[in-house]
Design a protein around this motif. Structure first.
Motif, PDB file in Angstrom:
ATOM      1  N   TRP A   1       1.045  -1.112   0.060  1.00 46.21           N
ATOM      2  CA  TRP A   1      -0.113   0.050  -0.026  1.00 46.21           C
ATOM      3  C   TRP A   1       0.841   1.269  -0.047  1.00 46.21           C
ATOM      4  O   TRP A   1       1.955   1.419   0.555  1.00 46.21           O
ATOM      5  N   MET A   2       0.561   2.422  -0.599  1.00 45.48           N
ATOM      6  CA  MET A   2       1.242   3.783  -0.478  1.00 45.48           C
ATOM      7  C   MET A   2       1.011   4.034   1.015  1.00 45.48           C
ATOM      8  O   MET A   2      -0.218   3.601   1.514  1.00 45.48           O
ATOM      9  N   PRO A   3       1.705   4.886   1.719  1.00 45.60           N
ATOM     10  CA  PRO A   3       1.457   5.052   2.844  1.00 45.60           C
ATOM     11  C   PRO A   3       0.291   6.024   3.206  1.00 45.60           C
ATOM     12  O   PRO A   3      -0.570   5.837   4.158  1.00 45.60           O
ATOM     13  N   HIS A   4      -0.611   6.644   2.238  1.00 49.27           N
ATOM     14  CA  HIS A   4      -1.847   7.383   2.586  1.00 49.27           C
ATOM     15  C   HIS A   4      -2.946   6.554   2.333  1.00 49.27           C
ATOM     16  O   HIS A   4      -4.031   6.728   2.865  1.00 49.27           O
ATOM     17  N   GLY A   5      -2.587   5.117   1.820  1.00 46.77           N
ATOM     18  CA  GLY A   5      -3.867   4.229   1.668  1.00 46.77           C
ATOM     19  C   GLY A   5      -4.893   4.324   0.521  1.00 46.77           C
ATOM     20  O   GLY A   5      -5.845   3.400   0.618  1.00 46.77           O
ATOM     21  N   ARG A   6      -4.347   5.284  -0.405  1.00 44.55           N
ATOM     22  CA  ARG A   6      -5.259   5.299  -1.491  1.00 44.55           C
ATOM     23  C   ARG A   6      -4.835   4.528  -2.531  1.00 44.55           C
ATOM     24  O   ARG A   6      -5.694   4.334  -3.821  1.00 44.55           O
ATOM     25  N   SER A   7      -3.687   4.048  -2.617  1.00 42.78           N
ATOM     26  CA  SER A   7      -3.254   3.370  -4.006  1.00 42.78           C
ATOM     27  C   SER A   7      -1.979   2.171  -3.409  1.00 42.78           C
ATOM     28  O   SER A   7      -1.729   2.243  -2.405  1.00 42.78           O
ATOM     29  N   TRP A   8      -1.721   1.543  -4.485  1.00 43.64           N
ATOM     30  CA  TRP A   8      -1.097   0.317  -4.131  1.00 43.64           C
ATOM     31  C   TRP A   8      -0.027   0.092  -5.305  1.00 43.64           C
ATOM     32  O   TRP A   8      -0.207   0.606  -6.391  1.00 43.64           O
ATOM     33  N   ARG A   9       1.153  -0.354  -4.889  1.00 43.68           N
ATOM     34  CA  ARG A   9       2.410  -0.526  -6.111  1.00 43.68           C
ATOM     35  C   ARG A   9       2.942  -1.933  -5.851  1.00 43.68           C
ATOM     36  O   ARG A   9       3.068  -2.553  -4.927  1.00 43.68           O
ATOM     37  N   ILE A  10       3.459  -2.337  -7.048  1.00 43.74           N
ATOM     38  CA  ILE A  10       3.863  -3.571  -7.141  1.00 43.74           C
ATOM     39  C   ILE A  10       5.557  -3.258  -6.944  1.00 43.74           C
ATOM     40  O   ILE A  10       6.078  -2.431  -7.773  1.00 43.74           O
ATOM     41  N   ILE A  11       6.073  -3.983  -5.982  1.00 41.18           N
ATOM     42  CA  ILE A  11       7.619  -3.417  -5.781  1.00 41.18           C
ATOM     43  C   ILE A  11       8.427  -4.109  -6.608  1.00 41.18           C
ATOM     44  O   ILE A  11       9.406  -3.485  -7.198  1.00 41.18           O
ATOM     45  N   ASP A  12       8.190  -5.300  -6.747  1.00 44.67           N
ATOM     46  CA  ASP A  12       9.195  -6.218  -7.393  1.00 44.67           C
ATOM     47  C   ASP A  12       8.451  -7.073  -8.651  1.00 44.67           C
ATOM     48  O   ASP A  12       7.706  -8.263  -8.147  1.00 44.67           O
ATOM     49  N   ARG A  13       8.235  -6.696  -9.759  1.00 43.86           N
ATOM     50  CA  ARG A  13       7.491  -7.399 -10.590  1.00 43.86           C
ATOM     51  C   ARG A  13       7.875  -8.593 -11.094  1.00 43.86           C
ATOM     52  O   ARG A  13       6.991  -9.541 -11.181  1.00 43.86           O
ATOM     53  N   ASP A  14       9.139  -9.316 -10.948  1.00 44.48           N
ATOM     54  CA  ASP A  14       9.945 -10.382 -11.094  1.00 44.48           C
ATOM     55  C   ASP A  14       8.941 -11.524 -10.192  1.00 44.48           C
ATOM     56  O   ASP A  14       8.607 -12.638 -10.594  1.00 44.48           O
ATOM     57  N   GLU A  15       9.218 -11.108  -8.875  1.00 44.02           N
ATOM     58  CA  GLU A  15       8.735 -11.856  -7.562  1.00 44.02           C
ATOM     59  C   GLU A  15       7.321 -11.992  -7.652  1.00 44.02           C
ATOM     60  O   GLU A  15       6.681 -12.790  -7.502  1.00 44.02           O
ATOM     61  N   PHE A  16       6.476 -10.841  -8.104  1.00 48.40           N
ATOM     62  CA  PHE A  16       5.164 -10.855  -8.176  1.00 48.40           C
ATOM     63  C   PHE A  16       4.769 -11.736  -9.245  1.00 48.40           C
ATOM     64  O   PHE A  16       4.093 -12.653  -9.145  1.00 48.40           O
ATOM     65  N   ARG A  17       5.506 -11.742 -10.435  1.00 51.69           N
ATOM     66  CA  ARG A  17       4.921 -12.554 -11.634  1.00 51.69           C
ATOM     67  C   ARG A  17       5.249 -13.953 -11.046  1.00 51.69           C
ATOM     68  O   ARG A  17       4.586 -14.813 -11.512  1.00 51.69           O
ATOM     69  N   ALA A  18       6.332 -14.372 -10.297  1.00 57.96           N
ATOM     70  CA  ALA A  18       6.697 -15.881 -10.198  1.00 57.96           C
ATOM     71  C   ALA A  18       5.986 -16.399  -8.769  1.00 57.96           C
ATOM     72  O   ALA A  18       5.464 -17.415  -8.984  1.00 57.96           O
ATOM     73  N   ARG A  19       5.725 -15.483  -7.985  1.00 54.04           N
ATOM     74  CA  ARG A  19       5.026 -15.903  -6.773  1.00 54.04           C
ATOM     75  C   ARG A  19       3.528 -15.653  -6.587  1.00 54.04           C
ATOM     76  O   ARG A  19       2.671 -16.587  -6.439  1.00 54.04           O
ATOM     77  N   ALA A  20       3.108 -14.424  -6.887  1.00 54.63           N
ATOM     78  CA  ALA A  20       1.686 -13.965  -6.639  1.00 54.63           C
ATOM     79  C   ALA A  20       0.910 -14.507  -7.765  1.00 54.63           C
ATOM     80  O   ALA A  20      -0.248 -14.955  -7.628  1.00 54.63           O
ATOM     81  N   LEU A  21       1.140 -14.247  -8.968  1.00 55.21           N
ATOM     82  CA  LEU A  21       0.354 -14.446 -10.042  1.00 55.21           C
ATOM     83  C   LEU A  21      -0.319 -15.935 -10.275  1.00 55.21           C
ATOM     84  O   LEU A  21      -1.185 -16.393 -10.336  1.00 55.21           O
ATOM     85  N   PRO A  22       0.826 -16.760 -10.244  1.00 55.65           N
ATOM     86  CA  PRO A  22       0.576 -18.335 -10.419  1.00 55.65           C
ATOM     87  C   PRO A  22      -0.381 -18.724  -9.086  1.00 55.65           C
ATOM     88  O   PRO A  22      -1.214 -19.709  -9.284  1.00 55.65           O
ATOM     89  N   THR A  23      -0.065 -18.410  -8.150  1.00 56.02           N
ATOM     90  CA  THR A  23      -0.660 -18.765  -6.668  1.00 56.02           C
ATOM     91  C   THR A  23      -2.215 -18.189  -6.763  1.00 56.02           C
ATOM     92  O   THR A  23      -3.239 -19.003  -6.362  1.00 56.02           O
ATOM     93  N   TYR A  24      -2.498 -17.039  -7.111  1.00 58.96           N
ATOM     94  CA  TYR A  24      -3.814 -16.398  -7.008  1.00 58.96           C
ATOM     95  C   TYR A  24      -4.545 -16.181  -8.269  1.00 58.96           C
ATOM     96  O   TYR A  24      -5.604 -16.038  -8.300  1.00 58.96           O
ATOM     97  N   PHE A  25      -3.975 -16.489  -9.497  1.00 58.74           N
ATOM     98  CA  PHE A  25      -4.525 -15.993 -10.896  1.00 58.74           C
ATOM     99  C   PHE A  25      -4.432 -17.171 -11.838  1.00 58.74           C
ATOM    100  O   PHE A  25      -4.553 -17.257 -12.922  1.00 58.74           O
ATOM    101  N   GLN A  26      -3.679 -18.264 -11.204  1.00 58.96           N
ATOM    102  CA  GLN A  26      -3.135 -19.459 -11.996  1.00 58.96           C
ATOM    103  C   GLN A  26      -2.777 -19.110 -13.440  1.00 58.96           C
ATOM    104  O   GLN A  26      -2.708 -19.927 -14.493  1.00 58.96           O
ATOM    105  N   HIS A  27      -1.926 -17.961 -13.529  1.00 53.90           N
ATOM    106  CA  HIS A  27      -0.945 -17.877 -14.726  1.00 53.90           C
ATOM    107  C   HIS A  27       0.188 -16.914 -14.256  1.00 53.90           C
ATOM    108  O   HIS A  27       0.112 -16.420 -13.223  1.00 53.90           O
ATOM    109  N   SER A  28       1.363 -16.623 -15.119  1.00 56.22           N
ATOM    110  CA  SER A  28       2.134 -15.888 -14.850  1.00 56.22           C
ATOM    111  C   SER A  28       2.283 -14.619 -15.751  1.00 56.22           C
ATOM    112  O   SER A  28       3.300 -14.083 -16.064  1.00 56.22           O
ATOM    113  N   ASN A  29       1.230 -14.126 -16.379  1.00 58.19           N
ATOM    114  CA  ASN A  29       1.105 -13.307 -17.527  1.00 58.19           C
ATOM    115  C   ASN A  29       0.821 -11.906 -16.964  1.00 58.19           C
ATOM    116  O   ASN A  29      -0.363 -11.538 -16.363  1.00 58.19           O
TER     117      ASN A  29
END
Length: 89
Positions: free
Chosen positions: A22-50
């Motif tokens: 989350w951004m400090p003000h809580g109004r938006s969010w950011r992906i910090i590490d796109r490679d880790e997001f693609r490798a860990r989050a997408l397959p786990t929660y969306f069943q793809h890594s695109n």
């Protein structure tokens, strides 16, 4: 439940700290590490890594990427506020 509420419950968990935040003000969010997001989050929660498919989905939910300023490269939605899940429905 709305897709946005599901998004919140999926991603903002301790196992993904350092990958998405989350951004400090809580109004938006950011992906910090796109490679880790693609490798860990997408397959786990969306069943793809695109990443392009994920960004299209985020845009379809109404999020817009912040193009300048201190929130650059974060995603904002007017009904999306940290700690206020009732706004996401």
């Amino acid at each position: 439940r709305s897709p946005i509420f599901s998004f919140v419950s999926k991603f903002f968990v301790s196992e993904l700290s350092g990958v998405i935040e989350w951004m400090p003000h809580g109004r938006s969010w950011r992906i910090i590490d796109r490679d880790e997001f693609r490798a860990r989050a997408l397959p786990t929660y969306f069943q793809h890594s695109n990443m392009a498919s994920f960004i299209r989905l985020v845009n379809a939910w109404g999020f817009r990427r912040v193009q300048s300023g201190v929130d650059y490269d974060s995603y904002y939605h007017e009904c999306f506020l940290r700690g206020m899940p009732h706004l996401h429905i």
